[in-house]
Enzyme design. Sequence first.
Site, short mmCIF file in Angstrom:
data_model
loop_
_atom_site.label_atom_id
_atom_site.label_comp_id
_atom_site.label_asym_id
_atom_site.label_seq_id
_atom_site.Cartn_x
_atom_site.Cartn_y
_atom_site.Cartn_z
CB CYS A 3 -0.92 -0.01 1.22
SG CYS A 3 -1.80 1.56 1.44
CB CYS A 6 0.84 1.36 4.36
SG CYS A 6 -0.80 0.95 4.99
CG ASP A 29 -2.98 14.28 -5.16
OD1 ASP A 29 -3.91 13.59 -4.72
OD2 ASP A 29 -2.41 14.04 -6.26
CG HIS A 45 -4.41 -0.59 4.94
ND1 HIS A 45 -3.92 0.05 3.83
CD2 HIS A 45 -5.37 -1.43 4.50
CE1 HIS A 45 -4.56 -0.38 2.76
NE2 HIS A 45 -5.44 -1.27 3.14
CG ASN A 86 -12.82 10.01 -4.90
OD1 ASN A 86 -13.85 10.68 -5.03
ND2 ASN A 86 -11.66 10.39 -5.40
N GLY A 92 -14.68 6.29 -7.78
CA GLY A 92 -13.46 6.89 -8.31
C GLY A 92 -12.23 6.71 -7.44
CG HIS A 97 -4.31 3.89 3.30
ND1 HIS A 97 -3.28 3.23 3.94
CD2 HIS A 97 -4.71 4.87 4.15
CE1 HIS A 97 -3.07 3.78 5.14
NE2 HIS A 97 -3.94 4.78 5.28
CG HIS A 99 -7.03 9.03 -0.10
ND1 HIS A 99 -7.11 7.69 -0.40
CD2 HIS A 99 -7.35 9.69 -1.23
CE1 HIS A 99 -7.45 7.53 -1.68
NE2 HIS A 99 -7.61 8.73 -2.20
CG HIS A 101 -8.97 13.86 -2.66
ND1 HIS A 101 -7.97 13.84 -3.62
CD2 HIS A 101 -9.46 12.60 -2.62
CE1 HIS A 101 -7.87 12.61 -4.12
NE2 HIS A 101 -8.77 11.83 -3.53
#
Length: 112
Positions: A3, A6, A29, A45, A86, A92, A97, A99, A101
């Site tokens: 990952c 991770c 990003d 995770h 997402n 999408g 893992h 996250h 945005h």
Amino acid sequence: MDCIFCSISKKEVSADVVFENDEIIAFKDIAPQAPVHILVLPKKHIAKISDLSDDDAMLIGNIVNRARILAKKQGISDSGFRLVFNCGDEGGQVVDHIHLHLIGGKKLGEIG
Ligand code: AMP
């Protein structure tokens, strides 16, 4: 398990980290969609939002709160910004893992 997020959390892969504590890490990003594009995520995770349990409610609250603080630090608190999780293939999600945005710094288009 392989990952990328991770690996970033464990410092095995480098990233432009803007915040971290024992629970959460936030970094820029790699392919920003706007002048500000930061990912905020748990170090542990969890693959996707639908895998959360009730016990994770505080963790998700802390992630959203951290995004709020980072938005202020980035100077986009008043102009506005978008927070997006997402989830899954049709949602999408590409990296499995969780996250959040944090996107802003320009006028964003409508979703959908
Ligand atoms: P999502 O489609 O919600 O799974 O978003 C995954 C995001 O992770 C995308 O915006 C990617 O640009 C970003 N991303 C993938 N790999 C990295 C990386 N190594 N460092 C920073 N951002 C990344």
